[in-house]
Structures are given as structure tokens and as C-alpha cells.
Design an enzyme around this catalytic site. Structure first.
Site, PDB file in Angstrom:
ATOM      1  CD  GLU A 201      -1.595   2.526   1.820  1.00  0.00           C
ATOM      2  OE1 GLU A 201      -2.309   3.322   1.927  1.00  0.00           O
ATOM      3  OE2 GLU A 201      -0.424   2.475   2.450  1.00  0.00           O
ATOM      4  CG  ASP A 224      -4.485   3.626   6.309  1.00  0.00           C
ATOM      5  OD1 ASP A 224      -3.661   3.724   7.275  1.00  0.00           O
ATOM      6  OD2 ASP A 224      -4.374   3.174   5.010  1.00  0.00           O
TER       7      ASP A 224
END
Length: 345
Positions: A201, A224
Site C-alpha cells: 500500500e 487505516d
């Protein structure tokens, strides 16, 4: 918190997430019906639900770090950054070198010590290209133990500070912890839940692209951390979120715009279950939601964020209350989110 400690303290830069995969598989396997690893390295764990609708939960397991590019004649290691680093946060740090065996090291810029600097040089900020690692070993031994391409991360032990927790790699091991705990807490899933520990990511949401094409979900939730800039020197209107004020439901960032109906449902669930929450707009940066949203014909998405101070440093800090709120809201959505339609009219 012991699982969170283990996740944060472990090493796993983009493309070298194998140690994190082992932890995630160990924790999720007893909670799901199927678990597999795809060709890119994503771990996908499926728990079947009642509606037939597919929910993808994405939490990335990689962290920012470095790769060794050169071993100097004196044994010092030269590096290339992997992910977003601020050189102001890199000076005089301990590191962990994932060589043929793990080695402790010291990260420092190739500059004169402060005692030897003249006035003109004292105010110059270091550049990432100036940094090296000293592992305190003879050059021949370093060359043997540290091949080119060896991962390096800044090392910091997990700590409980007041009502918060602090470590390196809360971005995004905290969200991996949230995903696992929500799966553990949820008794009945309305969705077929695909809990995905994504890779790479930090270098462009690469794992999420691959996993979304494989799953083709009806709904996607990225998990997140987000900026909590509620610290001295930052105006109130630039805080983004505040520590201790609850989980953050993202409206938008520079990677994705959240599905409005999905945002509404998450807000309603939080209110109905008395889960503290705040709304988030992040001017720069993004999450796996950006990949989920644009892949496999498009997916309605939102990001559930845990507010975190000092992001992309070795002392990232989150509040216990916000962690619990994120787990609780995610579990609620797993149970009830399938009752709604998120496709645009």
C-alpha cells in the site's frame, strides 16, 4: 494489546511482508471458513454470511522502510527509501536490518557532528540520500550478512503512554489489529466478509488492486490510520481529526471520495450504538479505498480511520478509546451493513 505489540514491532516493508502474513494467518484462520495467499502476497480470509453480498475489508500490512543499495568499504550501509519519509524524523534513530540474520543498527546522515559544524551548515536540513546505517561490524562480515536489497526499518519498541499506545508502524498494523478484533467480535455476519491483509500500500495501493479484481466485492471498507494534527503549532481547522474523539468516518481524501450512502449508514450505526465518531476530510494522502473504488467495475467504498499523531515517524500514537470505537463500528457494519443498497441511483 499483546497482538498489537507483536504486529507493530515486526518488520515488513513493501514486497517483504512475509513475517506479517504469518501473524495474520495465525490469528484469522480460526475465525473464518477459508484463507489463502494470492500471487502478490495479500492474505484473504473469507467468513461466509447470510445475504450473499460481498464485503471487502482492506488493511495493509506493509510499513515504510528502506532497501540497502550499497555496502561501503568501511561497512556502512547506503539506502533507498521505500514509502514516504521525512528526513527530519530520521536523524539518530535505531534501525533493524533484515539480513541473513536480523542486525541492530544506527541511522545517521553523512554530515559533520554538531560540534564541528559552522554557522552556515548548522541550519541545513539533511537529505535522505545522505543517510547511512552503522551496524558496528567489520566490513567483510557486513558484506556477508547484508546482501543488496536487504530491508531496513526504523526500530522502536511498543509503549503504552497515558491513554495512548505508541510505536513505529501503527500505520497500518493498528488497522490490521482492528480488522482481526472485529472479526473475532462479530458473531453473525450479514455479508460474505473478505478480510484482506493487503501488501504494498505504501508504494501505491498495489495489493488492493489485485485483491479487488479477485473478490469483486459489492462494498469495500478500507481500514487505516489518519492524521490527528491536534498538537501545538497547528491551527484548529487543520487538525483533520482529534485524538480520543472517536473513530473517523472518511468523507474524502486525495485517493477516493466515499460513497455518500455508505457514510450515512456508518454514521447511523455509530449513533445507534453510542460509538464515538468524527468526520474526516484528508487534503492529501489516501488509503486502499482508492484502489477498491476504481477496480473491477467500481466499488462503493469508505475508509474507517483511527486518528493517529506523528504519522510516518517511529513514535506514532493512537488513543485506546478511538481504537475501541473503530473495532465496534466495524463489527456493527459487518453485522448490519448488508441491509442497505449502496449503488448510485
Amino acid at each position: 494489546m499483546e497482538l498489537l505489540r507483536e504486529l507493530c514491532e515486526e518488520i515488513g516493508i513493501p514486497g517483504r511482508e512475509e513475517r506479517l502474513r504469518a501473524i495474520v494467518k495465525r490469528e484469522l484462520a480460526p475465525l473464518v471458513d477459508e484463507i489463502e495467499v494470492d500471487a502478490l502476497g495479500n492474505v484473504t480470509a473469507l467468513r461466509r454470511g447470510s445475504s450473499g453480498k460481498k464485503l471487502a475489508l482492506n488493511a495493509h500490512i506493509d510499513e515504510i522502510g528502506f532497501l540497502v543499495t550499497h555496502v561501503e568499504d568501511e561497512g556502512f550501509l547506503r539506502l533507498v527509501p521505500i514509502g514516504g519519509h521525512d528526513p527530519r524524523n530520521m536523524v539518530a534513530q535505531r534501525v533493524r536490518v533484515q539480513g541473513k540474520r536480523d542486525l541492530p543498527g544506527l541511522l545517521y546522515p553523512g554530515q559533520k557532528p554538531p560540534h564541528l559544524l559552522d554557522a552556515a551548515d548548522r541550519d541545513k536540513a539533511p537529505k535522505i540520500t545522505e543517510f547511512f546505517v552503522d551496524v558496528g561490524l567489520p566490513a567483510a562480515e557486513v558484506s556477508e550478512l547484508v546482501p543488496i536489497g536487504t530491508p531496513v526499518v526504523i526500530q522502536r519498541d511498543f509503549a503504552e503512554i497515558g491513554e495512548g499506545v505508541s510505536c513505529k508502524a501503527l500505520d497500518n498494523r493498528l488497522s490490521v489489529y482492528v480488522m482481526i478484533e472485529a472479526m473475532r467480535r462479530t458473531q453473525k455476519a450479514g455479508f460474505d466478509v473478505y478480510a484482506v491483509a493487503t501488501v504494498q500500500e505504501e508504494v501505491g495501493v498495489r495489493g488492493a488492486v489485485a485483491s479487488t479484481f479477485d473478490i469483486r466485492p459489492d462494498v469495500g471498507i478500507a481500514l487505516d490510520i489518519t492524521i490527528a494534527a491536534d498538537i501545538p503549532g497547528v491551527p484548529d481547522h487543520e487538525h483533520v481529526t482529534g485524538l480520543g474523539k472517536g473513530t473517523a468516518i472518511k468523507i474524502m481524501d486525495s485517493y477516493s471520495i466515499s460513497n455518500p450512502r455508505l457514510v450515512e449508514v456508518l454514521r447511523d450505526l455509530a449513533a445507534a450504538r453510542s460509538i464515538p465518531y468524527q468526520m474526516e476530510i484528508l487534503p492529501r494522502g489516501g488509503t486502499d479505498a482508492g484502489a477498491l473504488q476504481r477496480s473491477a467495475g467500481g466499488v462503493p467504498v469508505c475508509t474507517l480511520s483511527t486518528p493517529t499523531r506523528y504519522v510516518h515517524t517511529s513514535i506514532e500514537m493512537a488513543h485506546r478509546r478511538d481504537i475501541e470505537a473503530t473495532i465496534a463500528l466495524l463489527a456493527a457494519f459487518i453485522e448490519e451493513g448488508h441491509q442497505h443498497d449502496y449503488r448510485p441511483s
